[in-house]
Design an enzyme around this catalytic site. Structure first.
Site, PDB file in Angstrom:
ATOM      1  N   ALA A 156       0.812  -1.220   0.000  1.00 35.18           N
ATOM      2  CA  ALA A 156       0.000   0.000   0.000  1.00 35.18           C
ATOM      3  C   ALA A 156       0.845   1.270   0.000  1.00 35.18           C
ATOM      4  O   ALA A 156       0.442   2.282  -0.573  1.00 35.18           O
ATOM      5  CB  ALA A 156      -0.961  -0.007   1.185  1.00 35.18           C
ATOM      6  N   ASN A 205      -6.297   3.000  10.460  1.00 37.29           N
ATOM      7  CA  ASN A 205      -5.511   1.898  11.029  1.00 37.29           C
ATOM      8  C   ASN A 205      -5.439   1.941  12.544  1.00 37.29           C
ATOM      9  O   ASN A 205      -5.273   0.913  13.186  1.00 37.29           O
ATOM     10  CB  ASN A 205      -4.099   1.888  10.430  1.00 37.29           C
ATOM     11  CG  ASN A 205      -3.469   3.261  10.361  1.00 37.29           C
ATOM     12  OD1 ASN A 205      -4.083   4.230   9.919  1.00 37.29           O
ATOM     13  ND2 ASN A 205      -2.247   3.360  10.816  1.00 37.29           N
ATOM     14  N   GLN A 216      -6.557  -0.965   5.185  1.00 36.83           N
ATOM     15  CA  GLN A 216      -7.121  -1.563   6.403  1.00 36.83           C
ATOM     16  C   GLN A 216      -8.531  -2.120   6.202  1.00 36.83           C
ATOM     17  O   GLN A 216      -9.038  -2.836   7.058  1.00 36.83           O
ATOM     18  CB  GLN A 216      -7.149  -0.536   7.542  1.00 36.83           C
ATOM     19  CG  GLN A 216      -5.772  -0.186   8.084  1.00 36.83           C
ATOM     20  CD  GLN A 216      -5.086  -1.358   8.790  1.00 36.83           C
ATOM     21  OE1 GLN A 216      -5.715  -2.359   9.135  1.00 36.83           O
ATOM     22  NE2 GLN A 216      -3.788  -1.231   8.997  1.00 36.83           N
ATOM     23  N   SER A 218      -3.095  -3.980   0.306  1.00 33.06           N
ATOM     24  CA  SER A 218      -1.845  -4.637   0.666  1.00 33.06           C
ATOM     25  C   SER A 218      -2.131  -6.050   1.164  1.00 33.06           C
ATOM     26  O   SER A 218      -3.000  -6.242   2.024  1.00 33.06           O
ATOM     27  CB  SER A 218      -1.181  -3.816   1.782  1.00 33.06           C
ATOM     28  OG  SER A 218       0.062  -4.362   2.112  1.00 33.06           O
ATOM     29  N   HIS A 221      -0.464  -8.148   3.063  1.00 33.32           N
ATOM     30  CA  HIS A 221      -0.144  -8.607   4.426  1.00 33.32           C
ATOM     31  C   HIS A 221      -1.161  -8.160   5.468  1.00 33.32           C
ATOM     32  O   HIS A 221      -1.097  -8.576   6.625  1.00 33.32           O
ATOM     33  CB  HIS A 221       1.282  -8.202   4.836  1.00 33.32           C
ATOM     34  CG  HIS A 221       1.479  -6.768   5.182  1.00 33.32           C
ATOM     35  ND1 HIS A 221       1.454  -6.326   6.475  1.00 33.32           N
ATOM     36  CD2 HIS A 221       1.721  -5.682   4.425  1.00 33.32           C
ATOM     37  CE1 HIS A 221       1.692  -5.018   6.492  1.00 33.32           C
ATOM     38  NE2 HIS A 221       1.850  -4.606   5.242  1.00 33.32           N
ATOM     39  N   THR A 249      10.430  -6.912 -12.745  1.00 31.56           N
ATOM     40  CA  THR A 249      10.018  -8.315 -12.789  1.00 31.56           C
ATOM     41  C   THR A 249       9.052  -8.609 -11.647  1.00 31.56           C
ATOM     42  O   THR A 249       9.296  -8.214 -10.508  1.00 31.56           O
ATOM     43  CB  THR A 249      11.262  -9.231 -12.708  1.00 31.56           C
ATOM     44  OG1 THR A 249      12.091  -8.915 -13.819  1.00 31.56           O
ATOM     45  CG2 THR A 249      10.879 -10.699 -12.749  1.00 31.56           C
ATOM     46  N   CYS A 255       5.591   4.931  16.713  1.00 32.58           N
ATOM     47  CA  CYS A 255       6.677   5.826  16.310  1.00 32.58           C
ATOM     48  C   CYS A 255       7.199   5.368  14.971  1.00 32.58           C
ATOM     49  O   CYS A 255       8.150   4.628  14.887  1.00 32.58           O
ATOM     50  CB  CYS A 255       7.776   5.851  17.358  1.00 32.58           C
ATOM     51  SG  CYS A 255       8.227   4.228  17.963  1.00 32.58           S
TER      52      CYS A 255
HETATM   53  N1  PMP Z   1      -2.163   2.593   4.625  1.00 33.80           N
HETATM   54  C1  PMP Z   1      -2.668   2.172   5.788  1.00 33.80           C
HETATM   55  C2  PMP Z   1      -3.981   2.717   6.266  1.00 33.80           C
HETATM   56  C3  PMP Z   1      -1.969   1.242   6.557  1.00 33.80           C
HETATM   57  O1  PMP Z   1      -2.459   0.838   7.726  1.00 33.80           O
HETATM   58  C4  PMP Z   1      -0.727   0.755   6.080  1.00 33.80           C
HETATM   59  C5  PMP Z   1       0.073  -0.259   6.875  1.00 33.80           C
HETATM   60  N2  PMP Z   1       0.362   0.133   8.188  1.00 33.80           N
HETATM   61  C6  PMP Z   1      -0.254   1.218   4.845  1.00 33.80           C
HETATM   62  C7  PMP Z   1      -0.995   2.136   4.159  1.00 33.80           C
HETATM   63  C8  PMP Z   1       1.066   0.756   4.288  1.00 33.80           C
HETATM   64  O2  PMP Z   1       0.955  -0.536   3.770  1.00 33.80           O
HETATM   65  P1  PMP Z   1       2.222  -1.412   3.391  1.00 33.80           P
HETATM   66  O3  PMP Z   1       2.717  -1.978   4.663  1.00 33.80           O
HETATM   67  O4  PMP Z   1       1.684  -2.447   2.468  1.00 33.80           O
HETATM   68  O5  PMP Z   1       3.194  -0.527   2.700  1.00 33.80           O
END
Ligand code: PMP
Length: 385
Positions: free
Chosen positions: A74, A155, A183, A203, A205, A244, A330
């Site tokens: 993201a 988040n 999120q 994202s 993960h 790639t 942080c």
């Molecule tokens: N946007 C939001 C609202 C998130 O919570 C996060 C992850 N903390 C991100 C963007 C960034 O995502 P990524 O870890 O995939 O770079």
């Protein structure tokens, strides 16, 4: 007796679902081709894996496969959307970018960078529940606006933003709208057409997929919108994100999206029950706690809790078996109370007394009961210290 570890930091990242891991494994072994090499079997098998994943990611969003651009997550998607649209729009004369005060740093910092380059960046305030003001949106979105970037869900506190309403305003002025849905995807059902967004970041993960892979939804596909690449190089992802492709991660991301599509509604109900029971349990033990954000318009899994008079870091040190986040994350390694909580009008002091519990697919009611009991015990211990 030492207690088993309990992971309650699922907004930071989620454990990889075993079904995702299983889907990825062949692509670390037997299938090693470069999907750009369609002239041999290895390349074709890899390309097949990527295209199947693209369909699965698209389905979860109600999008078409050609509208999905794979990125490293993201953070990259947000940068590509914001910088890519701004750079292209500058040539058409639109120089205003509108965002909100509670965005992730991967939205706020690209906007700050554009401000330093001469764009006019307007930051929408939020109310005390962390929800973006529609009145302010009406006031600042105008014919000069190139892009509006508003997150789907916060988040830290989980507040859900009125994305469809803001899209409507943006459309009236011919501005494009980007949504950071990192999120929200997988936690609540969503549809890019219902929301009316032009670009949307996600994202893997955050939804039980691997780290370092994500996507940007681009309405109509790259080429349909004035979007410039951030990197230039090969022609992958139709030139908008060359390099790639990370085939195993993309396959895992696709599997994670397929699982999410199948169970998002039941899972949201499960998470809401766990979260609400946990909050009730904790509040019955400590009446003075405060739950931040909107109690209704909130992600099903997120609970932001202020423990007045106690430092959040000290509280977490007293519950070493619980893995939680603080409200003063942080990100830049400087301890600065959360900009999100402060934008909601929460004092620096209370922001530094705030923790975030984010529940996930693999948590159980028993784990949440232990968490409530342990947090209450630790809080009283610290108050007496
Ligand atoms: N946007 C939001 C609202 C998130 O919570 C996060 C992850 N903390 C991100 C963007 C960034 O995502 P990524 O870890 O995939 O770079």
């Amino acid at each position: 007796m030492t207690r088993a570890d309990i992971y309650l930091d699922n907004n930071a990242t989620t454990p990889c679902d075993p079904r995702v891991l299983e889907a990825m494994l062949p692509f670390f072994g037997q299938v090693y081709g470069n999907p750009a090499n369609g002239l041999h079997k290895q390349g074709r098998l890899a390309a097949q894996g990527v295209e199947e994943a693209r369909e699965r990611v698209a389905s979860l969003l109600g999008a078409a496969p050609a509208e999905i651009v794979f990125t490293a997550g993201a953070t990259e998607s947000n940068n590509l959307a914001i910088q890519g649209i701004a750079r292209a729009a500058a040539r058409h004369g639109r120089r205003r970018i509108v965002t909100s005060a509670v965005e992730h740093k991967s939205v706020l910092l690209p906007c700050q960078k554009l401000a330093a380059e001469g764009f006019e960046v307007m930051v929408l305030p939020v109310d005390d529940r962390g929800i973006v003001s529609l009145d302010a949106a009406e006031q600042v979105i105008n014919e000069d606006t190139a892009l509006v970037s508003v997150q789907a869900a916060n988040n830290e506190v989980g507040s859900l933003q009125p994305v469809a309403e803001i899209s409507e305003i943006a459309r009236q002025y011919g501005a494009l709208i980007h949504c950071d849905a990192a999120q929200a995807v997988g936690k609540i059902p969503l549809d890019v057409h219902e929301w009316g967004v032009d670009l949307l970041s996600l994202s893997a993960h955050k939804l039980y997929g691997p780290k370092g892979i994500g996507a940007l939804y681009v309405r109509g596909g790259p080429g349909a919108l004035p979007l410039e690449p951030v990197y230039v190089g090969g022609g992958q992802e139709r030139g908008i994100r060359p390099g790639t492709l990370n085939v195993p991660a993309i396959v895992g991301f696709g599997k994670a999206c397929e699982i999410a599509l199948g169970q998002v509604v039941q899972e949201a109900a499960y998470l809401t029950t766990l979260r609400d029971d946990f909050e009730r349990d904790l509040l019955s033990r400590v009446e003075t706690l405060r739950i931040n954000g909107d109690r209704e318009r909130r992600l099903p899994n997120t609970s932001s809790i202020t423990f007045p008079g106690v430092d959040a870091d000290a509280l977490l040190l007293n519950v070493p078996h619980l893995m939680l986040g603080t409200g003063s994350a942080c990100t830049s390694r400087t301890i600065e109370p959360s900009h999100v909580l402060q934008a909601m009008g929460i004092s620096r002091q209370d922001a530094s007394s705030t923790i975030r519990v984010s529940i996930g697919r693999f948590n159980t009611a028993e784990e949440l009961a232990i968490a409530a009991e342990s947090l209450a015990e630790a809080y009283y211990r610290l108050l007496q210290a």
